[in-house]
Design a protein around this motif. Structure first.
Motif, PDB file in Angstrom:
ATOM      1  N   ARG A 186       9.097   6.012  -0.049  1.00  0.00           N
ATOM      2  CA  ARG A 186      10.371   5.677  -0.244  1.00  0.00           C
ATOM      3  C   ARG A 186      10.657   4.705   0.725  1.00  0.00           C
ATOM      4  O   ARG A 186      10.078   4.255   1.788  1.00  0.00           O
ATOM      5  CB  ARG A 186      11.344   7.075   0.154  1.00  0.00           C
ATOM      6  N   LEU A 187      12.016   4.082   0.424  1.00  0.00           N
ATOM      7  CA  LEU A 187      12.634   2.839   1.229  1.00  0.00           C
ATOM      8  C   LEU A 187      12.662   3.157   2.795  1.00  0.00           C
ATOM      9  O   LEU A 187      12.383   2.445   3.449  1.00  0.00           O
ATOM     10  CB  LEU A 187      13.968   2.497   0.556  1.00  0.00           C
ATOM     11  N   GLN A 188      13.214   4.326   2.991  1.00  0.00           N
ATOM     12  CA  GLN A 188      13.471   4.659   4.585  1.00  0.00           C
ATOM     13  C   GLN A 188      11.904   4.817   5.209  1.00  0.00           C
ATOM     14  O   GLN A 188      11.850   4.314   6.240  1.00  0.00           O
ATOM     15  CB  GLN A 188      13.926   6.258   4.650  1.00  0.00           C
ATOM     16  N   VAL A 189      10.886   5.207   4.640  1.00  0.00           N
ATOM     17  CA  VAL A 189       9.583   5.086   5.263  1.00  0.00           C
ATOM     18  C   VAL A 189       9.300   3.701   5.706  1.00  0.00           C
ATOM     19  O   VAL A 189       8.691   3.404   6.663  1.00  0.00           O
ATOM     20  CB  VAL A 189       8.406   5.796   4.349  1.00  0.00           C
ATOM     21  N   LEU A 190       9.547   2.673   4.335  1.00  0.00           N
ATOM     22  CA  LEU A 190       9.005   1.318   4.473  1.00  0.00           C
ATOM     23  C   LEU A 190       9.665   0.912   5.571  1.00  0.00           C
ATOM     24  O   LEU A 190       9.388  -0.094   6.467  1.00  0.00           O
ATOM     25  CB  LEU A 190       9.271   0.616   3.210  1.00  0.00           C
ATOM     26  N   GLU A 191      11.080   1.194   5.808  1.00  0.00           N
ATOM     27  CA  GLU A 191      11.585   0.571   6.926  1.00  0.00           C
ATOM     28  C   GLU A 191      11.451   0.865   8.448  1.00  0.00           C
ATOM     29  O   GLU A 191      11.433  -0.028   9.091  1.00  0.00           O
ATOM     30  CB  GLU A 191      13.511   0.804   6.707  1.00  0.00           C
ATOM     31  N   THR A 192      10.782   2.168   8.207  1.00  0.00           N
ATOM     32  CA  THR A 192      10.617   2.670   9.725  1.00  0.00           C
ATOM     33  C   THR A 192       9.160   2.035   9.950  1.00  0.00           C
ATOM     34  O   THR A 192       8.956   1.547  11.210  1.00  0.00           O
ATOM     35  CB  THR A 192      10.498   4.094   9.570  1.00  0.00           C
ATOM     36  N   GLU A 193       8.405   1.932   8.956  1.00  0.00           N
ATOM     37  CA  GLU A 193       6.901   1.464   9.320  1.00  0.00           C
ATOM     38  C   GLU A 193       6.357   0.149   9.505  1.00  0.00           C
ATOM     39  O   GLU A 193       5.476  -0.304   9.679  1.00  0.00           O
ATOM     40  CB  GLU A 193       5.903   2.281   8.430  1.00  0.00           C
TER      41      GLU A 193
ATOM     42  N   LEU B 240       1.812  17.658  -1.901  1.00  0.00           N
ATOM     43  CA  LEU B 240       2.310  16.862  -0.867  1.00  0.00           C
ATOM     44  C   LEU B 240       2.441  15.363  -1.393  1.00  0.00           C
ATOM     45  O   LEU B 240       1.516  14.315  -1.262  1.00  0.00           O
ATOM     46  CB  LEU B 240       1.394  17.206   0.294  1.00  0.00           C
ATOM     47  N   GLY B 241       3.782  14.851  -1.320  1.00  0.00           N
ATOM     48  CA  GLY B 241       3.856  13.452  -1.745  1.00  0.00           C
ATOM     49  C   GLY B 241       3.931  12.717  -0.377  1.00  0.00           C
ATOM     50  O   GLY B 241       3.797  13.316   0.709  1.00  0.00           O
ATOM     51  N   LEU B 242       3.607  11.303  -0.416  1.00  0.00           N
ATOM     52  CA  LEU B 242       3.545  10.600   0.637  1.00  0.00           C
ATOM     53  C   LEU B 242       4.608  10.632   1.916  1.00  0.00           C
ATOM     54  O   LEU B 242       4.413  10.822   2.913  1.00  0.00           O
ATOM     55  CB  LEU B 242       3.312   9.080   0.214  1.00  0.00           C
ATOM     56  N   THR B 243       5.951  10.815   0.972  1.00  0.00           N
ATOM     57  CA  THR B 243       7.174  10.907   1.839  1.00  0.00           C
ATOM     58  C   THR B 243       7.109  12.050   2.745  1.00  0.00           C
ATOM     59  O   THR B 243       7.452  12.044   3.786  1.00  0.00           O
ATOM     60  CB  THR B 243       8.384  10.958   1.250  1.00  0.00           C
ATOM     61  N   ARG B 244       6.686  13.392   2.080  1.00  0.00           N
ATOM     62  CA  ARG B 244       6.773  14.473   2.727  1.00  0.00           C
ATOM     63  C   ARG B 244       5.604  14.591   3.665  1.00  0.00           C
ATOM     64  O   ARG B 244       5.667  14.946   4.936  1.00  0.00           O
ATOM     65  CB  ARG B 244       6.339  15.713   1.697  1.00  0.00           C
ATOM     66  N   ALA B 245       4.608  13.829   3.607  1.00  0.00           N
ATOM     67  CA  ALA B 245       3.287  13.638   4.500  1.00  0.00           C
ATOM     68  C   ALA B 245       3.751  12.945   5.658  1.00  0.00           C
ATOM     69  O   ALA B 245       3.644  13.283   6.924  1.00  0.00           O
ATOM     70  CB  ALA B 245       2.020  13.088   3.834  1.00  0.00           C
ATOM     71  N   TRP B 246       4.538  11.897   5.540  1.00  0.00           N
ATOM     72  CA  TRP B 246       5.085  11.285   6.532  1.00  0.00           C
ATOM     73  C   TRP B 246       6.111  12.026   7.354  1.00  0.00           C
ATOM     74  O   TRP B 246       6.086  11.930   8.516  1.00  0.00           O
ATOM     75  CB  TRP B 246       5.679   9.732   5.961  1.00  0.00           C
ATOM     76  N   THR B 247       6.922  12.598   6.656  1.00  0.00           N
ATOM     77  CA  THR B 247       7.748  13.451   7.643  1.00  0.00           C
ATOM     78  C   THR B 247       7.051  14.454   8.248  1.00  0.00           C
ATOM     79  O   THR B 247       7.453  14.840   9.398  1.00  0.00           O
ATOM     80  CB  THR B 247       8.823  14.406   6.744  1.00  0.00           C
ATOM     81  N   LEU B 248       5.903  15.018   7.551  1.00  0.00           N
ATOM     82  CA  LEU B 248       5.137  16.206   8.376  1.00  0.00           C
ATOM     83  C   LEU B 248       4.678  15.404   9.718  1.00  0.00           C
ATOM     84  O   LEU B 248       4.714  15.833  10.697  1.00  0.00           O
ATOM     85  CB  LEU B 248       3.875  16.500   7.686  1.00  0.00           C
ATOM     86  N   VAL B 249       3.922  14.198   9.715  1.00  0.00           N
ATOM     87  CA  VAL B 249       3.724  13.775  10.851  1.00  0.00           C
ATOM     88  C   VAL B 249       4.913  13.517  11.891  1.00  0.00           C
ATOM     89  O   VAL B 249       4.637  13.634  13.211  1.00  0.00           O
ATOM     90  CB  VAL B 249       3.084  12.352  10.662  1.00  0.00           C
ATOM     91  N   ARG B 250       6.027  13.104  11.532  1.00  0.00           N
ATOM     92  CA  ARG B 250       7.042  12.988  12.408  1.00  0.00           C
ATOM     93  C   ARG B 250       7.387  14.252  12.946  1.00  0.00           C
ATOM     94  O   ARG B 250       7.974  14.334  14.140  1.00  0.00           O
ATOM     95  CB  ARG B 250       8.337  12.228  11.690  1.00  0.00           C
TER      96      ARG B 250
ATOM     97  N   GLU C 233       1.032  -1.225   0.025  1.00  0.00           N
ATOM     98  CA  GLU C 233      -0.040  -0.095   0.103  1.00  0.00           C
ATOM     99  C   GLU C 233       0.979   1.182  -0.004  1.00  0.00           C
ATOM    100  O   GLU C 233       0.458   2.070  -0.658  1.00  0.00           O
ATOM    101  CB  GLU C 233      -1.020   0.065   1.252  1.00  0.00           C
ATOM    102  N   LEU C 234       1.963   1.144   0.874  1.00  0.00           N
ATOM    103  CA  LEU C 234       2.591   2.541   0.966  1.00  0.00           C
ATOM    104  C   LEU C 234       3.686   2.699  -0.055  1.00  0.00           C
ATOM    105  O   LEU C 234       3.907   3.695  -1.039  1.00  0.00           O
ATOM    106  CB  LEU C 234       3.675   2.395   2.197  1.00  0.00           C
ATOM    107  N   ILE C 235       3.946   1.655  -0.902  1.00  0.00           N
ATOM    108  CA  ILE C 235       4.784   1.728  -2.131  1.00  0.00           C
ATOM    109  C   ILE C 235       3.791   2.313  -3.220  1.00  0.00           C
ATOM    110  O   ILE C 235       4.300   3.111  -4.040  1.00  0.00           O
ATOM    111  CB  ILE C 235       5.230   0.450  -2.489  1.00  0.00           C
ATOM    112  N   GLU C 236       2.460   1.750  -3.348  1.00  0.00           N
ATOM    113  CA  GLU C 236       1.788   2.181  -4.452  1.00  0.00           C
ATOM    114  C   GLU C 236       1.354   3.533  -4.202  1.00  0.00           C
ATOM    115  O   GLU C 236       1.208   4.453  -5.133  1.00  0.00           O
ATOM    116  CB  GLU C 236       0.193   1.495  -4.471  1.00  0.00           C
TER     117      GLU C 236
END
Length: 188
Positions: A25-32, A114-124, A18-21
């Motif tokens: 990015r790989l760093q997000v996948l590794e963390t989550e 707002l791409g997914l990686t930026r959205a994830w970074t925002l939450v962090r 789901e996250l890849i689709e």
């Protein structure tokens, strides 16, 4: 040695897909997820058909407080907080919120702000108390600002857009093409 649950592993793989689709990015996948880096790389290649992009993740809170990114980021974050309040796990709320955000902002031939990686970074950044929501004194909407910055009399980018608002490169290219077509039509 403790045996891994097949159901848990399947859920982790499904989350990674789901996250890849959605563009993770790989760093997000590794963390989550709890999947190994090698497995995530193979999964990424299988889902996307290419190797995962390399490079560092964005790490600046400043991007989120500029005009257009602030509007999009604020919309996403308010949706995300609503999803958390409804219930569920953090990452599930994140995926649902990002899908809802995409439904609201995607139009044909328009770039995603707002791409997914930026959205994830925002939450962090919010989890690290680097950003906060402040209320606009004009419209009463909640918008992203730096934590601990003065927020009295804050006016959002919708109520008071900057003078160059909407003058994106793509808009200039479309305007230039329209002007060129007009000149050619007059010559004919």
């Amino acid at each position: 040695m403790q045996e891994k649950s097949l159901v848990t592993e399947m859920q982790q793989v499904q989350l990674a897909i789901e996250l890849i689709e959605l563009g993770a990015r790989l760093q997000v996948l590794e963390t989550e997820t709890s999947l190994s880096r090698g497995r995530l790389i193979r999964l990424y290649k299988e889902v996307r058909g290419v190797s995962p992009p390399k490079g560092m993740l964005p790490f600046s809170t400043d991007w989120f407080v500029t005009w257009l990114p602030n509007i999009h980021s604020s919309l996403f974050y308010v949706i995300y907080r609503s999803m958390l309040e409804i219930g569920g796990h953090r990452i599930e709320a994140f995926v649902k919120a990002y899908r809802l955000y995409l439904e609201q902002v995607i139009e044909e031939d328009e770039e995603l702000v707002l791409g997914l990686t930026r959205a994830w970074t925002l939450v962090r950044f919010f989890e690290s108390d680097m950003l906060e929501l402040v209320r606009c004194s004009c419209c009463s909407g909640k918008f992203i600002a730096h934590s601990h910055a003065p927020s009295q009399h804050y006016v959002c980018g919708i109520c008071q857009p900057p003078s160059r608002a909407g003058k994106t490169l793509k808009r200039r290219e479309i305007d230039a093409q329209a002007l060129q077509n007009l000149i050619l039509a007059r010559k004919a």
